[in-house]
Motif scaffolding. Structure first.
Motif, PDB file in Angstrom:
ATOM      1  N   ALA A 294      16.745  38.603 -86.220  1.00  0.00           N
ATOM      2  CA  ALA A 294      16.622  39.028 -84.684  1.00  0.00           C
ATOM      3  C   ALA A 294      17.382  40.137 -84.520  1.00  0.00           C
ATOM      4  CB  ALA A 294      17.588  37.952 -84.009  1.00  0.00           C
ATOM      5  N   GLU A 295      18.510  40.642 -85.199  1.00  0.00           N
ATOM      6  CA  GLU A 295      19.134  41.790 -85.111  1.00  0.00           C
ATOM      7  C   GLU A 295      18.142  42.981 -85.659  1.00  0.00           C
ATOM      8  OE1 GLU A 295      23.083  44.441 -87.159  1.00  0.00           O
ATOM      9  OE2 GLU A 295      22.780  42.218 -87.278  1.00  0.00           O
ATOM     10  N   GLY A 296      17.448  42.654 -86.704  1.00  0.00           N
ATOM     11  CA  GLY A 296      16.436  43.824 -87.353  1.00  0.00           C
ATOM     12  C   GLY A 296      15.548  44.010 -86.083  1.00  0.00           C
ATOM     13  N   ILE A 297      14.904  42.785 -85.508  1.00  0.00           N
ATOM     14  CA  ILE A 297      13.892  42.875 -84.470  1.00  0.00           C
ATOM     15  C   ILE A 297      14.358  43.579 -83.390  1.00  0.00           C
ATOM     16  CG2 ILE A 297      12.435  41.574 -82.848  1.00  0.00           C
ATOM     17  CD1 ILE A 297      12.462  39.210 -85.072  1.00  0.00           C
ATOM     18  N   HIS A 298      15.829  43.527 -82.909  1.00  0.00           N
ATOM     19  CA  HIS A 298      16.368  44.142 -81.862  1.00  0.00           C
ATOM     20  C   HIS A 298      16.413  45.641 -82.033  1.00  0.00           C
ATOM     21  CE1 HIS A 298      20.165  44.685 -79.099  1.00  0.00           C
ATOM     22  NE2 HIS A 298      18.937  44.923 -78.391  1.00  0.00           N
ATOM     23  N   ARG A 299      16.687  45.983 -83.225  1.00  0.00           N
ATOM     24  CA  ARG A 299      17.022  47.524 -83.554  1.00  0.00           C
ATOM     25  C   ARG A 299      15.450  48.330 -83.575  1.00  0.00           C
ATOM     26  NH1 ARG A 299      20.463  45.976 -88.038  1.00  0.00           N
ATOM     27  NH2 ARG A 299      18.839  46.737 -89.338  1.00  0.00           N
ATOM     28  N   SER A 300      14.351  47.355 -84.157  1.00  0.00           N
ATOM     29  CA  SER A 300      13.495  48.141 -84.151  1.00  0.00           C
ATOM     30  C   SER A 300      12.265  47.814 -83.107  1.00  0.00           C
ATOM     31  CB  SER A 300      12.565  47.305 -85.540  1.00  0.00           C
ATOM     32  OG  SER A 300      12.208  46.060 -85.247  1.00  0.00           O
ATOM     33  N   SER A 301      12.346  46.711 -82.201  1.00  0.00           N
ATOM     34  CA  SER A 301      11.491  46.371 -81.106  1.00  0.00           C
ATOM     35  C   SER A 301      11.952  46.027 -79.790  1.00  0.00           C
ATOM     36  CB  SER A 301      10.655  45.401 -81.663  1.00  0.00           C
ATOM     37  OG  SER A 301       9.736  45.664 -82.591  1.00  0.00           O
ATOM     38  N   GLY A 302      13.404  45.939 -79.822  1.00  0.00           N
ATOM     39  CA  GLY A 302      13.845  45.971 -78.346  1.00  0.00           C
ATOM     40  C   GLY A 302      14.454  44.507 -78.291  1.00  0.00           C
ATOM     41  N   SER A 303      15.277  44.230 -77.251  1.00  0.00           N
ATOM     42  CA  SER A 303      16.106  43.000 -76.980  1.00  0.00           C
ATOM     43  C   SER A 303      14.927  41.780 -76.673  1.00  0.00           C
ATOM     44  CB  SER A 303      17.138  43.188 -75.879  1.00  0.00           C
ATOM     45  OG  SER A 303      16.506  43.629 -74.667  1.00  0.00           O
ATOM     46  N   ASN A 304      13.848  42.105 -75.676  1.00  0.00           N
ATOM     47  CA  ASN A 304      12.968  41.214 -75.117  1.00  0.00           C
ATOM     48  C   ASN A 304      12.179  40.410 -76.599  1.00  0.00           C
ATOM     49  OD1 ASN A 304      13.499  41.682 -72.472  1.00  0.00           O
ATOM     50  ND2 ASN A 304      12.161  43.431 -72.373  1.00  0.00           N
ATOM     51  N   ARG A 305      11.983  41.411 -77.409  1.00  0.00           N
ATOM     52  CA  ARG A 305      11.214  40.702 -78.583  1.00  0.00           C
ATOM     53  C   ARG A 305      12.268  39.812 -79.489  1.00  0.00           C
ATOM     54  NH1 ARG A 305       7.270  43.704 -82.927  1.00  0.00           N
ATOM     55  NH2 ARG A 305       6.597  41.932 -84.074  1.00  0.00           N
ATOM     56  N   ALA A 306      13.308  40.073 -79.762  1.00  0.00           N
ATOM     57  CA  ALA A 306      14.575  39.665 -80.143  1.00  0.00           C
ATOM     58  C   ALA A 306      14.710  38.226 -79.562  1.00  0.00           C
ATOM     59  CB  ALA A 306      15.719  40.473 -80.447  1.00  0.00           C
ATOM     60  N   SER A 307      14.859  38.266 -78.422  1.00  0.00           N
ATOM     61  CA  SER A 307      15.237  37.095 -77.503  1.00  0.00           C
ATOM     62  C   SER A 307      14.083  36.173 -77.509  1.00  0.00           C
ATOM     63  CB  SER A 307      15.129  37.394 -76.057  1.00  0.00           C
ATOM     64  OG  SER A 307      16.266  38.386 -75.964  1.00  0.00           O
ATOM     65  N   ARG A 308      12.746  36.399 -77.538  1.00  0.00           N
ATOM     66  CA  ARG A 308      11.750  35.552 -77.893  1.00  0.00           C
ATOM     67  C   ARG A 308      11.732  35.053 -79.069  1.00  0.00           C
ATOM     68  NH1 ARG A 308       8.748  39.550 -75.163  1.00  0.00           N
ATOM     69  NH2 ARG A 308       7.802  40.321 -77.133  1.00  0.00           N
ATOM     70  N   PHE A 309      11.977  35.643 -80.077  1.00  0.00           N
ATOM     71  CA  PHE A 309      12.212  35.189 -81.529  1.00  0.00           C
ATOM     72  C   PHE A 309      13.366  34.084 -81.672  1.00  0.00           C
ATOM     73  CE2 PHE A 309      14.695  35.373 -85.523  1.00  0.00           C
ATOM     74  CZ  PHE A 309      13.483  34.952 -86.473  1.00  0.00           C
ATOM     75  N   ILE A 310      14.452  34.453 -81.081  1.00  0.00           N
ATOM     76  CA  ILE A 310      15.317  33.383 -81.119  1.00  0.00           C
ATOM     77  C   ILE A 310      14.877  32.086 -80.315  1.00  0.00           C
ATOM     78  CG2 ILE A 310      18.007  32.904 -80.326  1.00  0.00           C
ATOM     79  CD1 ILE A 310      18.582  35.889 -80.903  1.00  0.00           C
ATOM     80  N   VAL A 311      14.619  32.060 -79.148  1.00  0.00           N
ATOM     81  CA  VAL A 311      14.065  31.171 -78.536  1.00  0.00           C
ATOM     82  C   VAL A 311      13.175  30.078 -79.073  1.00  0.00           C
ATOM     83  CG1 VAL A 311      12.757  30.396 -76.405  1.00  0.00           C
ATOM     84  CG2 VAL A 311      14.317  32.101 -75.996  1.00  0.00           C
TER      85      VAL A 311
END
Length: 393
Positions: A294-311
């Motif tokens: 999720a941290e990698g997704i956050h850095r590359s694609s932003g918090s919204n996409r990282a949040s969806r991944f965690i959910v």
């Protein structure tokens, strides 16, 4: 009266006295036997009712009854051992020392008493005395030698004499190779940690290689190797050592993730471990791996996409640490009272997480927040692992 008549009366008196004496001794023997039998069944009843302390006390009384009339080698050995079990180490030592002083003991009996005495010394913390006895017994060419070596291994572990412990463990490999190879591996790692503290990297590397030769699945050796290579800026070597853990024991992958992420940042390309992390998440899921992705997704694609991944991951595998990671991401996007309210929730979840143990021993159930390679409770090596599930990984 004729002289022969007096002699006859004398012999008759002696015979009657002897007979009465035998009857009296037999009566006492039967009484003691009855008492012994009664004590035995009382002690057995305590054992069946899971009252070991009361059972030991009862058996000691029974053995005291026996020793008064027929002091045998086995009786004294057992009596001393029961005193030791009850924590009366001084009395156990006295019993075994007294038995050892008997000139009638055979060589084998003498070795057995010395072994029991060494066990008493070990329980009393008299490690030097225990070691001296055990080293002598270990020279004997019989089965008792291995019992002495096992106790000697305990002595060297308590004294942190790791090289001597390795030498003894090697002699025990024929008894249980897997068990003692596991211990040898940890002893090599203990030596490696001492070398790392002194920044003697060449010696530390040699010790870690010996640990992996003893047990190629040593997670501890790989973690230490990864940390050492990272400290020396050998990032590719560190990456290789840390990724090896997934094959050694997947339950410890979570322990390698924080350092693995640091290594990846030094290498300058997150993609170098993203594939590895995704494989780990699929084959051996853990919250630490999920949050690293999720941290990698956050850095590359932003918090919204990282949040969806965690959910999506929390739906499959709920965890308090995952929930905290999700809340932390949303806090970045909020302001005012909403941020304040979510911050209160984050604080509550954090306090719940902090109150929970992180590691548990699979042998005795001991739990805590620190990873101990030797369980503080049962002293087993390599039995403590990260807790999995909603409150853990």
């Amino acid at each position: 009266m004729p002289e022969w008549g007096l002699l006859l009366l004398l012999f008759a008196a002696i015979a009657i006295g002897y007979a009465l004496g035998r009857i009296d001794r037999e009566r006492k023997r039967r009484k003691k036997a009855e008492n012994l039998s009664q004590e035995y069944f009382v002690g057995l009843n305590y054992l069946l009712n899971d009252q070991p302390d009361e059972a030991i006390e009862t058996f000691i009384r029974a053995l005291d009854i026996t020793s008064e009339s027929a002091e045998t080698f086995e009786t004294r050995i057992t009596l001393g051992r029961l005193y030791g079990r009850r924590g009366e180490i001084e009395r156990a030592i006295q019993v075994h020392q007294g038995l050892l002083a008997k000139p009638s003991l055979s060589y084998q009996q003498s070795l057995r008493v010395q072994l029991e005495l060494a066990r008493d010394y070990l329980s009393a913390g008299l490690l030097d005395r225990a070691e001296a006895l055990l080293r002598d017994i270990a020279k004997a060419e019989n089965s008792i030698r291995y019992d002495a070596l096992k106790l000697l291994l305990d002595v060297y572990q308590q004294e942190k004499e790791w090289q001597r412990a390795i030498d003894v463990a090697r002699q025990l490999l024929s008894r249980d190779e897997g068990y003692y190879r596991n211990r040898m591996t940890h002893f090599f790692c203990e030596l490696a940690e001492l070398s790392l503290q002194r920044r003697e990297y060449h010696d530390a590397r040699e010790r870690l290689q010996q640990a992996l030769q003893a047990d190629r699945n040593s997670v501890r050796a790989s973690l230490l190797m990864g940390a050492m290579e990272y400290e020396q800026a050998n990032y590719r070597a560190a990456n290789k050592a840390l990724q090896r853990i997934a094959q050694q024991d997947p339950e410890f992958v979570s322990e390698s993730v924080p350092l693995l992420v640091k290594v990846d940042r030094k290498l300058g390309r997150f993609q170098s471990i993203s594939g590895y992390l995704n494989r780990c998440l699929k084959e051996h899921p853990s919250t630490a791996v999920m949050l690293a992705i999720a941290e990698g997704i956050h850095r590359s694609s932003g918090s919204n996409r990282a949040s969806r991944f965690i959910v999506n991951q929390l739906v499959r595998r709920p965890s308090l640490k995952g929930l905290y990671g999700l809340i932390d991401l949303h806090l970045e996007q909020l302001e005012g009272s909403s941020r304040e309210n979510l911050g209160l929730l984050a604080n509550l979840v954090s306090r719940v997480i902090d109150s929970k143990p992180v590691y548990r021993c699979g042998q005795c159930g001991f739990s805590g927040k620190e990873l101990h390679w030797q369980c503080p409770s049962c002293k087993e090596w390599g039995a403590v692992k990260p807790i999995r599930g909603i409150e853990g990984q």
